[in-house]
Scaffold this motif. Structure first.
Motif, mmCIF file in Angstrom:
data_model
loop_
_atom_site.group_PDB
_atom_site.id
_atom_site.type_symbol
_atom_site.label_atom_id
_atom_site.label_comp_id
_atom_site.label_asym_id
_atom_site.label_seq_id
_atom_site.Cartn_x
_atom_site.Cartn_y
_atom_site.Cartn_z
ATOM 1 N N VAL A 1 82.709 47.506 36.129
ATOM 2 C CA VAL A 1 84.059 47.203 35.655
ATOM 3 C C VAL A 1 84.967 47.150 36.879
ATOM 4 C CG1 VAL A 1 85.999 47.950 34.242
ATOM 5 C CG2 VAL A 1 83.664 48.355 33.449
ATOM 6 N N TYR B 1 88.034 44.587 37.035
ATOM 7 C CA TYR B 1 89.280 43.862 36.810
ATOM 8 C C TYR B 1 89.817 44.153 35.412
ATOM 9 C CZ TYR B 1 88.005 41.105 40.935
ATOM 10 O OH TYR B 1 87.674 40.709 42.213
ATOM 11 N N HIS C 1 84.141 40.189 35.699
ATOM 12 C CA HIS C 1 84.016 41.289 36.647
ATOM 13 C C HIS C 1 83.084 40.949 37.818
ATOM 14 C CE1 HIS C 1 86.271 43.993 34.002
ATOM 15 N NE2 HIS C 1 85.633 43.400 33.005
#
Length: 319
Positions: free
Chosen positions: A155, A157, A268
């Protein structure tokens, strides 16, 4: 009468929850050593030869889990490497003082302090899912501690939407703690298997995963609340740190599955690989979110390749 019955029902559920917590902690006792750090204490499992050449490998798990979800990969690597598994602050047998404050920056600081106490120098950080958010911060803010990054379905963004309805509810004043200390554990035990199956899809969940990964520990009220607060604050945190990614200097490998419906590969992994010039992206066809289970040999091979490219001569200097 309705109010009285409601209060009685909640009291019974609270007693069931407390008994459940005690039972879970007997069934899944601590496997590791406690490292005291500022604002938290961490449970750490140290595998493999302490005097292995090359950097140590530090494995960090994602949300709603603990170090046991990374242990199979760790045991594979520990044949030749020093491998350190960490229950992140608030998870498993680790704890943090402030349940509401668990930003990637705070966790990176705590991990750095713990590794210093363990006399670990520059390490390869293998980060999965939510832990991917503070992998880059290790490279940016603690370059002396970071030899390279291997990022698994990370993860990185902001994403559309929130952090899940139940996490929003459980972090609401008064009602949230009330739910956490009454219905979360009995309800969670019923839902654990179907939820885990969804995270593994399209791969099948390994037999015995729930017990082997000690997933039920998540359902203890303080850990459940810590996990929820972590998820609630994650979106703003990655939005704040994302503009810094292009300054990362260490080697980076990103491994993701093209069928991951938990963390979007495009939003991502692909975006991060485009932002970090030296990052190498590996997209696995037909693989979901649990990359370390779907392709453990490939992940281990990429880690070994990175170590070889860094040079496996004298051990990294202690910092």
């Amino acid at each position: 009468m309705i109010v009285l019955l409601s209060v009685l029902a909640l009291a019974v559920l609270a007693l069931i929850t407390q008994a459940g917590v005690m039972a879970l902690q007997r069934i899944y006792p601590q496997q590791g050593n406690t490292i005291e750090v500022a604002g938290a204490h961490l449970n750490v499992v140290d595998l493999g030869p302490r005097d292995a050449d090359g950097p140590a490998v530090v494995l960090l798990h994602g949300a709603s889990s603990n170090l046991e979800t990374m242990r199979p990969l760790g045991e594979l690597l520990a044949k030749h490497r020093r491998v350190i598994l960490i229950d992140r602050p608030g998870h498993g047998w680790s704890a943090r003082d402030d349940l509401r404050n668990s930003t990637p920056a705070m966790q990176a600081r705590i991990v750095d302090e713990a590794l210093r106490k363990l006399e670990v120098g520059a390490a390869i950080f293998v980060v999965h899912s939510l832990a991917g958010a503070f992998g880059p911060l290790m490279a940016l803010d603690y370059p002396h501690r970071t030899a390279g990054l291997v990022m698994l379905a990370p993860v990185l963004y902001p994403w559309p939407g929130g952090a899940g309805t139940y996490n929003t509810i459980v972090t609401t004043p008064v009602i949230g703690p009330l739910l956490a200390f009454t219905i979360t554990l009995p309800l969670g035990l019923l839902l654990a298997k179907p939820v885990a199956r969804g995270v593994f899809a399209p791969q099948a969940m390994p037999d015995g995963f729930i017990a082997g990964s000690r997933t039920p520990l998540l359902l203890r009220p303080r850990e459940f609340l810590a996990n929820a607060w972590e998820l609630i604050g994650l979106k703003a945190a990655v939005a704040n740190q994302a503009p810094r990614y292009d300054a990362i200097k260490v080697p980076v490998v990103v491994i993701t599955g093209d069928s991951d419906v938990t963390v979007s590969p495009a939003r991502h992994s692909r975006a991060f690989a485009a932002a970090v010039p030296q990052a190498r992206l590996i997209v696995l066809p037909g693989v979901g979110h649990m990359v370390q289970y779907a392709a453990p040999e490939l992940v281990a091979s990429e880690i070994e390749t990175m170590i070889a490219e860094l040079g496996a001569g004298p051990k990294a200097a202690m910092r």
